[in-house]
Design an enzyme around this catalytic site. Structure first.
Site, mmCIF file in Angstrom:
data_model
loop_
_atom_site.group_PDB
_atom_site.id
_atom_site.type_symbol
_atom_site.label_atom_id
_atom_site.label_comp_id
_atom_site.label_asym_id
_atom_site.label_seq_id
_atom_site.Cartn_x
_atom_site.Cartn_y
_atom_site.Cartn_z
ATOM 1 C CD1 TRP A 54 -4.776 11.311 -4.966
ATOM 2 C CD2 TRP A 54 -6.171 9.884 -5.984
ATOM 3 N NE1 TRP A 54 -4.522 10.048 -4.470
ATOM 4 C CE2 TRP A 54 -5.356 9.149 -5.068
ATOM 5 C CE3 TRP A 54 -7.116 9.190 -6.707
ATOM 6 C CZ2 TRP A 54 -5.459 7.776 -4.882
ATOM 7 C CZ3 TRP A 54 -7.229 7.820 -6.532
ATOM 8 C CH2 TRP A 54 -6.402 7.128 -5.634
ATOM 9 C CB CYS B 260 -1.632 6.601 -0.985
ATOM 10 S SG CYS B 260 -0.766 7.949 -0.134
ATOM 11 C CG HIS C 183 2.450 5.967 -2.708
ATOM 12 N ND1 HIS C 183 1.089 6.138 -2.753
ATOM 13 C CD2 HIS C 183 2.676 4.675 -3.053
ATOM 14 C CE1 HIS C 183 0.520 5.001 -3.118
ATOM 15 N NE2 HIS C 183 1.456 4.096 -3.305
ATOM 16 C CG ASP D 121 0.532 0.686 -3.013
ATOM 17 O OD1 ASP D 121 -0.521 1.110 -2.493
ATOM 18 O OD2 ASP D 121 1.338 1.423 -3.608
ATOM 19 C CE1 TYR E 228 -0.627 10.974 -1.652
ATOM 20 C CE2 TYR E 228 -2.659 12.205 -1.836
ATOM 21 C CZ TYR E 228 -1.980 11.007 -1.889
ATOM 22 O OH TYR E 228 -2.650 9.848 -2.190
#
Length: 686
Positions: free
Chosen positions: A241, A277, A335, A358, A515
């Site tokens: 990220w 994600c 997300h 997830d 994000y």
């Protein structure tokens, strides 16, 4: 004494079984069927034909490296005259000379996976064995006895058979649909999914138990959730990220799961760089759909990452509106996770249906980086004792945000903020290229008695506290849609609903943002020291944001966060407002040259006009589409693209399936990243 029965060949009837079991695209080389539903095969005998009065036929099926009847990974069953419900069985449908047509039935709770089918034929005391072939058994959403049964044909088509879809990104005020090629029936993907199951640590530790538990979609969901990330195992994707993706692919550059899964396999199951994600969720969706579990990708806007399970995300700002420390607890702009449809016999009634899964590695669950499956209904009801990981998912859609302003003397002053966590929870509509808002599945209407009851059950004391209105309000407004490469204005819109005037200080900041909430450099600021708010009045304060300020520091998320801090020090009152602004990319135009027919060559032309005031360098188009081309195609543009100039590329397509397909396109350059486009193509018969 009768001579031995000799099997000449076995026809596993790939075409008819593939059609009946909705697996035609998977049945090109090997039989693939769904559990709880009969399939057909034909035996051809040599010399003499099968005689029921003389010959005895016994079938056996095995799966996994250590098959056992006790574990449910091995079964032996004779040819019988009647089918036994819920068991392995074989019956004769037709017999002519040396040709016997059979129906094989499978239990609706059999473990899924690769099976070997064998036959033992005996006549009197003599016998012989034959391997009839191998087949793959999948979950069956068409079978009422299967744990993944869905009673809507439209939903079965969408959540198991559809190979293309959309994932939602952007901001809560500007939701963008990103096309994605799931490609679960593309060549080799099923084998890769089975390899993924065989690489999971539970299989490596105890293969027999793992294969036995593959009958349960809850168990399979946890395995896939863990294996899509590589944090604990030889999983598929490495997350990153920090905007440094030079030794791999930027997460924003992917347009489908197929290339990712094939890279993982061809590298010897080495992690693929990089995922975020929506990539994790989309790859999990591909794997689960391929195995037969109805699955979709969902996006939660303003999603909370609550590490300490207090349902509270706290930010500390200085008096200049700057966050004081890096935080692992954040509000993500959005997300994504997956939802899979299944029954939950391990839980109380009412918790069947959609389960949140997830695979993005955030927090450990039972020692492993995975999350779920947890019933979406349990999240709505605030039942945080429910397996698996209900508190974390509940916080993602319900945490409270509290902002503190740090004073010169070290004390903290609470500021009010209307930011709401868990908004516009989105997924693709069934059968249509449109967004469906499913927030109501996760939350009761705000302020309703049911919502308060859910918060009580979750012990969410923050949400049960009555909010105090100050009489002065502020929000960030924008003009028309803002395009990449342009200068534009945003506005702090302030209303004074009180009968007295206020003298305040207004700080406006604009900063690029990823994000997941990580702020970048400043790209616009304004500081008004003595802003007068007249009684019962409104004010609109503009902030100009210039391309030359944001161009070098904008991330591939295309997001700018605008924050306004209104301070009235004499009254010790602070008001914080913020808004995430999404900059619109240029449109990729796609033309189809030729008549779209099965097995007839087509040409696709993609074009894009440079919206920036500077040239684009290193331009690349990437295209892929399930049923339209064998593999992803990458086309480099050798020359720079001047400001305002249009660039075009062409690629050959050879559609192999009749029906509706989606061609997905990604454009990359030095200054314009991850521009997505798509075109629906209806393929007719040859």
């Amino acid at each position: 004494m009768a001579e031995d029965l000799v099997l000449k060949k076995c026809d596993l009837e790939l075409e008819v079984n593939g059609h009946d079991h909705h697996t035609a695209d998977l049945c090109r080389e090997r039989l693939v069927v769904r559990r709880g539903q009969p399939f057909w095969l034909t035996l051809y005998f040599e010399g003499r034909s099968y005689e029921a009065s003389t010959d005895s036929l016994t079938f056996s099926v095995v799966t996994g490296p250590a098959p056992s009847e006790k574990a449910g990974t091995k079964a032996r069953f004779p040819l019988s005259s009647a089918v036994e419900e819920g068991a392995w069985a074989a019956t004769v449908l037709d017999q002519q000379d040396g040709v016997v047509s059979l129906q094989l039935s499978t239990p609706a709770n059999a473990p899924i996976g690769l099976y070997r089918l064998s036959l033992e034929a005996s006549t009197g005391y003599q016998g012989s064995s034959f391997v009839l072939g191998h087949f793959t058994l999948l979950f069956n959403t068409w079978c009422p006895a299967d744990a993944v049964y869905l009673d809507s044909e439209e939903e079965r088509q969408e959540y198991v058979l559809t190979q293309q879809g959309f994932i939602y990104q952007g901001s809560v005020k500007c939701i963008k649909s990103i096309p994605w090629n799931f490609g679960q029936f593309e060549d080799g993907i099923l084998n890769i999914c089975l390899t993924l199951l065989d690489m999971n640590p539970k299989f490596l530790k105890d293969a027999c138990r793992d294969c036995s538990r593959r009958s349960n979609p809850v168990y399979l969901g946890r395995v896939v959730s863990a294996m899509v990330n590589c944090n604990d195992d030889q999983g598929v994707l490495l997350g990153r990220w920090d905007n440094n993706y030079g030794d791999g692919m930027s997460p924003m550059s992917w347009i489908g799961s197929v290339d990712i899964l094939r890279r993982w396999q061809t590298s010897g199951c080495q992690r693929v760089k990089y995922g975020q994600c929506w990539v994790f969720a989309a790859v999990a969706c591909t794997v689960l759909r391929c195995l037969g579990i109805p699955t979709r990708v969902v996006t939660n806007f303003n999603s909370a990452h609550d590490q300490n399970s207090n349902l509270l995300i706290e930010y500390v700002y200085n008096k200049f509106g700057e966050i004081q420390k890096d935080k692992s607890e954040m509000i993500w702009n959005y997300h994504c996770w997956a939802e899979s449809w299944m029954s939950r016999p391990d839980l109380q009634p009412g918790y069947e249906g959609w389960q949140a899964l997830d695979p993005t590695p955030q927090e450990k669950s039972e020692g492993t980086y995975c999350c779920g499956p947890v019933p979406v209904r349990a999240i709505k009801e605030g039942d945080l004792s429910t397996k698996y990981d209900a508190p974390f998912v509940f916080a993602e859609v319900n945490a409270d945000v509290v902002n503190w302003i740090l004073q010169d003397d070290g004390s903290l002053c609470k500021s009010t903020n209307s930011q709401t966590v868990g908004m516009k929870i989105s997924t693709k509509s069934v059968g249509r290229d449109e967004r469906e808002d499913i927030t109501h599945n996760y939350k009761y209407p705000e302020g309703s008695p049911e919502e308060r009851e859910a918060f009580k059950r979750a012990n969410h004391l923050n949400k049960l506290t009555d909010k105090v209105e100050t009489g002065v309000a502020m929000r960030i407004r924008v003009g028309q849609s803002m395009n990449m490469g342009s200068d534009f204005d945003v506005f702090a819109y302030i209303t004074n609903n009180t009968a007295k005037s206020h003298t305040c200080r207004l700080l406006l900041h604009a900063r690029t943002v990823s994000y997941n909430g990580v702020l970048g450099p400043e790209c616009g600021t304004k500081d008004l020291l003595n802003l007068s708010l007249e009684p019962l009045s409104e004010k609109s304060i503009p902030l100009r944001i210039l391309y030359e300020k944001y161009c070098e520091c904008l991330t591939e998320s295309n997001l700018i966060k605008v924050q306004g801090l209104l301070m009235e020090p004499d009254a010790n009152r602070y008001l914080l407002a913020e808004r995430d602004i999404y900059l619109e990319n240029p449109e990729i135009k796609i033309r189809i040259l030729g008549e779209p027919k099965q097995n007839h060559k087509l040409v696709a032309e993609a074009s894009l006009r440079n919206p920036l005031p500077t040239p684009l360098l290193g331009c690349t188009f990437t295209m892929e589409g399930a049923g339209l081309m064998e593999k992803q195609k990458i086309m480099d543009v050798p020359d720079p693209v001047a400001a305002g100039e249009e660039v075009k590329v062409r690629v050959d397509l050879l559609p192999c399936h009749v029906g509706r397909h989606k061609l997905v396109v990604n454009f990359e350059s030095d200054k314009l990243k991850a521009v997505k486009g798509f075109r629906n193509i209806i393929i007719g018969p040859a």
